[in-house]
Design a protein around this motif. Sequence first.
Motif, PDB file in Angstrom:
ATOM      1  N   SER A 696       0.829  -1.204   0.000  1.00 45.30           N
ATOM      2  CA  SER A 696       0.000   0.000   0.000  1.00 45.30           C
ATOM      3  C   SER A 696       0.864   1.256   0.000  1.00 45.30           C
ATOM      4  CB  SER A 696      -0.939   0.035   1.223  1.00 45.30           C
ATOM      5  OG  SER A 696      -0.194   0.231   2.408  1.00 45.30           O
ATOM      6  N   ALA A 697       0.295   2.322  -0.565  1.00 46.52           N
ATOM      7  CA  ALA A 697       0.911   3.650  -0.531  1.00 46.52           C
ATOM      8  C   ALA A 697      -0.168   4.638  -0.124  1.00 46.52           C
ATOM      9  CB  ALA A 697       1.495   4.020  -1.890  1.00 46.52           C
ATOM     10  N   GLN A 698      -0.006   5.251   1.036  1.00 50.54           N
ATOM     11  CA  GLN A 698      -0.976   6.207   1.549  1.00 50.54           C
ATOM     12  C   GLN A 698      -0.474   7.613   1.264  1.00 50.54           C
ATOM     13  OE1 GLN A 698      -3.777   5.013   2.996  1.00 50.54           O
ATOM     14  NE2 GLN A 698      -3.123   2.874   2.967  1.00 50.54           N
ATOM     15  N   LEU A 699      -1.294   8.411   0.555  1.00 51.58           N
ATOM     16  CA  LEU A 699      -0.914   9.766   0.158  1.00 51.58           C
ATOM     17  C   LEU A 699      -1.714  10.773   0.976  1.00 51.58           C
ATOM     18  CD1 LEU A 699       0.633  11.612  -1.872  1.00 51.58           C
ATOM     19  CD2 LEU A 699      -1.375  11.457  -3.345  1.00 51.58           C
ATOM     20  N   HIS A 700      -1.012  11.675   1.668  1.00 49.02           N
ATOM     21  CA  HIS A 700      -1.658  12.681   2.514  1.00 49.02           C
ATOM     22  C   HIS A 700      -1.309  14.078   2.005  1.00 49.02           C
ATOM     23  CE1 HIS A 700      -2.676   9.881   5.939  1.00 49.02           C
ATOM     24  NE2 HIS A 700      -1.753   9.164   5.316  1.00 49.02           N
ATOM     25  N   TYR A 701      -2.291  14.994   2.047  1.00 44.41           N
ATOM     26  CA  TYR A 701      -2.014  16.374   1.650  1.00 44.41           C
ATOM     27  C   TYR A 701      -2.920  17.324   2.419  1.00 44.41           C
ATOM     28  CZ  TYR A 701      -6.281  16.404  -1.258  1.00 44.41           C
ATOM     29  OH  TYR A 701      -7.576  16.357  -1.706  1.00 44.41           O
ATOM     30  N   GLY A 702      -2.499  18.594   2.511  1.00 43.54           N
ATOM     31  CA  GLY A 702      -3.281  19.616   3.198  1.00 43.54           C
ATOM     32  C   GLY A 702      -3.890  20.597   2.216  1.00 43.54           C
ATOM     33  N   ARG A 703      -5.086  21.097   2.550  1.00 41.61           N
ATOM     34  CA  ARG A 703      -5.769  22.034   1.656  1.00 41.61           C
ATOM     35  C   ARG A 703      -5.099  23.407   1.632  1.00 41.61           C
ATOM     36  NH1 ARG A 703     -10.277  19.614   3.934  1.00 41.61           N
ATOM     37  NH2 ARG A 703     -10.611  21.417   5.310  1.00 41.61           N
ATOM     38  N   ASP A 704      -4.197  23.685   2.586  1.00 51.91           N
ATOM     39  CA  ASP A 704      -3.451  24.938   2.496  1.00 51.91           C
ATOM     40  C   ASP A 704      -2.379  24.861   1.407  1.00 51.91           C
ATOM     41  OD1 ASP A 704      -2.035  23.044   3.922  1.00 51.91           O
ATOM     42  OD2 ASP A 704      -1.202  24.467   5.371  1.00 51.91           O
ATOM     43  N   ASP A 705      -2.012  23.645   1.003  1.00 51.40           N
ATOM     44  CA  ASP A 705      -1.097  23.458  -0.118  1.00 51.40           C
ATOM     45  C   ASP A 705      -1.842  23.227  -1.434  1.00 51.40           C
ATOM     46  OD1 ASP A 705       1.352  23.706   1.229  1.00 51.40           O
ATOM     47  OD2 ASP A 705       1.283  21.621   1.914  1.00 51.40           O
ATOM     48  N   PHE A 706      -2.923  22.451  -1.358  1.00 54.07           N
ATOM     49  CA  PHE A 706      -3.702  22.101  -2.550  1.00 54.07           C
ATOM     50  C   PHE A 706      -5.180  22.308  -2.216  1.00 54.07           C
ATOM     51  CE2 PHE A 706      -0.037  19.244  -2.127  1.00 54.07           C
ATOM     52  CZ  PHE A 706       0.697  19.606  -3.252  1.00 54.07           C
ATOM     53  N   ALA A 707      -5.819  23.221  -2.928  1.00 59.40           N
ATOM     54  CA  ALA A 707      -7.206  23.551  -2.602  1.00 59.40           C
ATOM     55  C   ALA A 707      -8.123  22.340  -2.701  1.00 59.40           C
ATOM     56  CB  ALA A 707      -7.707  24.668  -3.516  1.00 59.40           C
ATOM     57  N   ASP A 708      -7.844  21.455  -3.655  1.00 59.66           N
ATOM     58  CA  ASP A 708      -8.659  20.262  -3.829  1.00 59.66           C
ATOM     59  C   ASP A 708      -7.814  19.222  -4.564  1.00 59.66           C
ATOM     60  OD1 ASP A 708      -8.582  21.093  -6.517  1.00 59.66           O
ATOM     61  OD2 ASP A 708     -10.503  22.127  -6.334  1.00 59.66           O
ATOM     62  N   GLN A 709      -8.426  18.067  -4.800  1.00 62.71           N
ATOM     63  CA  GLN A 709      -7.681  16.996  -5.438  1.00 62.71           C
ATOM     64  C   GLN A 709      -7.299  17.336  -6.872  1.00 62.71           C
ATOM     65  OE1 GLN A 709      -8.569  12.438  -6.551  1.00 62.71           O
ATOM     66  NE2 GLN A 709      -8.825  12.886  -4.386  1.00 62.71           N
ATOM     67  N   ARG A 710      -8.089  18.167  -7.519  1.00 68.95           N
ATOM     68  CA  ARG A 710      -7.757  18.571  -8.890  1.00 68.95           C
ATOM     69  C   ARG A 710      -6.427  19.326  -8.918  1.00 68.95           C
ATOM     70  NH1 ARG A 710     -11.699  22.102 -12.911  1.00 68.95           N
ATOM     71  NH2 ARG A 710     -10.326  22.063 -14.745  1.00 68.95           N
ATOM     72  N   GLN A 711      -6.256  20.257  -7.967  1.00 70.67           N
ATOM     73  CA  GLN A 711      -4.989  20.996  -7.909  1.00 70.67           C
ATOM     74  C   GLN A 711      -3.847  20.073  -7.512  1.00 70.67           C
ATOM     75  OE1 GLN A 711      -5.009  24.411  -5.326  1.00 70.67           O
ATOM     76  NE2 GLN A 711      -2.864  24.886  -5.712  1.00 70.67           N
ATOM     77  N   LEU A 712      -4.130  19.126  -6.619  1.00 70.41           N
ATOM     78  CA  LEU A 712      -3.113  18.134  -6.241  1.00 70.41           C
ATOM     79  C   LEU A 712      -2.616  17.385  -7.471  1.00 70.41           C
ATOM     80  CD1 LEU A 712      -1.709  16.351  -3.935  1.00 70.41           C
ATOM     81  CD2 LEU A 712      -3.683  14.837  -4.223  1.00 70.41           C
ATOM     82  N   VAL A 713      -3.552  16.910  -8.274  1.00 65.01           N
ATOM     83  CA  VAL A 713      -3.179  16.158  -9.481  1.00 65.01           C
ATOM     84  C   VAL A 713      -2.402  17.038 -10.442  1.00 65.01           C
ATOM     85  CG1 VAL A 713      -4.120  15.051 -11.536  1.00 65.01           C
ATOM     86  CG2 VAL A 713      -5.047  14.479  -9.282  1.00 65.01           C
ATOM     87  N   ARG A 714      -2.838  18.282 -10.584  1.00 62.69           N
ATOM     88  CA  ARG A 714      -2.154  19.183 -11.520  1.00 62.69           C
ATOM     89  C   ARG A 714      -0.691  19.371 -11.107  1.00 62.69           C
ATOM     90  NH1 ARG A 714      -4.929  23.632 -10.750  1.00 62.69           N
ATOM     91  NH2 ARG A 714      -6.618  22.928 -12.091  1.00 62.69           N
ATOM     92  N   THR A 715      -0.451  19.565  -9.810  1.00 69.40           N
ATOM     93  CA  THR A 715       0.924  19.764  -9.329  1.00 69.40           C
ATOM     94  C   THR A 715       1.737  18.485  -9.453  1.00 69.40           C
ATOM     95  OG1 THR A 715       0.220  21.471  -7.772  1.00 69.40           O
ATOM     96  CG2 THR A 715       2.320  20.389  -7.333  1.00 69.40           C
ATOM     97  N   LEU A 716       1.152  17.369  -9.061  1.00 69.18           N
ATOM     98  CA  LEU A 716       1.883  16.104  -9.080  1.00 69.18           C
ATOM     99  C   LEU A 716       2.085  15.578 -10.498  1.00 69.18           C
ATOM    100  CD1 LEU A 716       1.486  16.320  -6.071  1.00 69.18           C
ATOM    101  CD2 LEU A 716       0.740  13.943  -6.008  1.00 69.18           C
TER     102      LEU A 716
END
Length: 971
Positions: A696-716
Amino acid sequence: MAIYHFSAKVVSRANGSSAVASAAYRSASELHDDRLGRDHDFSNKAGVIHSEVMLPEGAPERLNERANLWNEVEAGEKRKDAQLAREVEFSIPREMSEKQGVALAQDFVKKQFVDRGMVADLNVHWDKAKDGSPKPHAHVMLAMRDVGPEGFGKKNRDWNSTELLKDWREAWSAHVNERMAELGLEGRIDHRSYEAQGIELEPQHKIGPAASRRPEQGFEAERIEDHARIARDNGAKIIANPSIALDAITRSQATFTTRDLATFAFRHSDGKEQFDQVMGAVRASPELVALGKDGRDQERFTSRDMIAVEARLERAGDELVGRGEHGVADRHRDAAIGAASAKGLVLSAEQRDAFDHVTGSAGLASVVGYAGSGKSAMLGVAREAWEREGYQVRGAALSGIAAENLEGGSGIQSRTIASLEHAWGQGREQLSPRDVLVVDEAGMIGSRQMERVLSQARDAGAKVVMVGDPEQLQAIEAGAAFRSVTERHGAAEITEIRRQRQDWQKEATRQLATGRTGEAIRAYDAHGMVHEHATRQDARAGLVDDWDGKRHAEPGKSQIIFTHTNAEVRELNGEARERVRATGELGEDVTVKADRGERAFAAGDRLMFLRNERSLGVKNGTLGTIEGVTPHRMNVRLDSGRSVAFDTKDYAAVDHGYAATFHKSQGVTVDRAHVLATPGMDRHSTYVGMTRHRDSAQLHYGRDDFADQRQLVRTLSRERSKDMAGDYARPEQDQARAFADRREIRFPELARQVVEKVRDKARGMFAGFRPKPVTEKATSPERGVTDRPMAPSQARAIERYGRAAADIGRMKDKGLPVLAHQEQALAKAGDALDQVRPHGARDLASAIERDLRLARDAAEGNTGGAAKAMEAERQVRIDPEKRAGRFVEQWQGMKEARASMERAGDHAGAERLGKRMEGIAGGLHRDPQLESVLQRRAPELALSMERGRSIGQELAQSVSIGRDRDRGMSR
């Protein structure tokens, strides 16, 4: 382009300095000096944007007052030549905002100075040069004595260590580069001296405005003069020999922009006049090579030396590939495979193909393998085959941990490339024709180093096998050598994933490897492995909770935490260690003076080694568990099962090992991975971090870095592949045009227009012949099909293909070469489209060829027109009558274009198009239905069919006759 400056000096009474005066000036404040009985008032000084005193734990609060702090320092020193304070000065990248620059300085000062027990007075200056450009930098005044609840104690002599200063210089470089990456800013800095980098420039000091430095107040006028002298001398060196500047700039990047050059020239010149001279000298240098514009419409340049490096790299690769002296007999291959099978290792079909490839006779072989695809296992079998044939097999990698993993996975004795090159330079451990050199993680090696390795092997007659993945972490130095070599000579590919145990995770790894990061993230999210938190701090806490829970639930499973920056690694190490401490699994804390500062270690702690040490058999990145520790000695059981013991005075490059950066993790395999996402990540680091696990790979992020999962995907998903100068080479016809233009050879305007128009038409089999776009009326017979609602998966696939096609179209419109990653993106988008609609990529490509607007519309999400055009193309593909109509139309267009070429005098272009037409005619026999219909429509093609001849033969004959007739007319 960020610049590197980091210097340290001592504020001493011997040269008339006062700690209080120094502090007043740096903080732009008014302070009373008790010892001298005078006020130092610099409150009118501009440019100081941040000022604070930072105290270590246990220091008295009264020292937070700057006046109290430095008056106590002065009172505690009795000698007339006393050393009062240490001042550290460093440049802040001008690409950062003021807020970002202050945070950068604060984090560094806390980690490197305050956490070591120093009292630090931090002042950030945001001065401006005469031309208005920012000159951000920080001054840090450091007390030289230990501090406790009662105040200052003894002087700490350890803080005077030259080695510690070197560590600070390197740490600042790493800190800046990590933060620049985290903020998505371009440019990197290098802490090494110019001499260490092989650059013929003298290092410069960073100073403030000369007018505000007064010797009577302790500010060294001679240092100002020295700075100006060094800048003038460096500028003079560059003016005399501009290749010095080009060499320095291309150390970390194969190509650069005008802005990169201007920033470098500003740093290495004194005043506008010399700056202009430096810029003019470099621009006029015959060593500067203009490459054209990149995908961002920026002019890019390189040096002749960089081009020569790439040429030598190509030549060495070509010569190695051309040799056929390193084959392995079939009996030895079979024996090696049999021995592996007896141990339970059965090679997959792809692994077997790669095994056959690397044990072939060529002097150079490459293997591209996805993360976790079993490359090392295959190499282990190959090693046995090579050794049975009598070869000596050596391994090499850029980093120590990668070399260790290669050795552990394949049994090939391995070391770093740097150590190999050092030995070769000393005349030791030379390669021979009976050597096979296996280079692992080859994608991380820069062009210069790769060229040296291949040239060394070529000259020695050795064989080189390169293994890696160009999509994982990129080379630190300039260039993308492994990608270039594999594109030129090909490679065996291993795409079957073996590391992950579940099929959906294997598919996610393939998606990460092929740039489909968003699809992989969505897959992990669907299985509950992507976790959103309010802030990054909450994400850290949630990640450690998850890590700790799984540690207790399955204590026999291996796991590790990954993130992008060393600062986050430090935080995560601390939080994870607290969880272990809370359960009583650690022994008594012992304070150890490590290279990165004092650390509390205990028996049971996870430990990471941070420097290669052959005597201990450890590498940078090796992990272990502490079995026993004192302030001066450690016993550690490595994860390999071996135990080592060492004195910390001999080896202190250690830190806690619960978390690691992605760069430390490439090549690592664990049962479970926990990843903290931060804004500095890209698709390469995401690929590495999300593919280290088995379960397994558990991915954690904060909304102060990425407003939503769409922005997370765009950055990653960000693409940050290194480039090569060769990536910008123009097509041959454009090189000829550039050659003519440089020599002022001018074509008649009409001929130029015709030649360029016809050249564009001749690029593809039917490229350029675009009738009116398919209209609603034309597709009405299929309206029932196209008017049905489109499946979301098909719309997404069309949009993705449209983006890739539009990207390539923009490059062609600008006259730029299509880059390899763009072609790969189009191929991958085509594969995805074919999965949701059979032959969909073929139909859409044909539709876009006829109407380029379809690609742009689809890229913007307007996929309806593309879907209708695809259906029309499908009808042409399945209906011989429609296919024949299309063929007649396009054949007549080619005839007209060929005649235009002849009239314009472009006989070579007409010849090429004629050959293409003959090839098309000769291939008609592969489509009997089309051939039959065309037979009936021969009159439309101006053919009188002769008995016994096929339509294809008649068409080819017509082309040949037309060529002979045109030649006669031209004569």
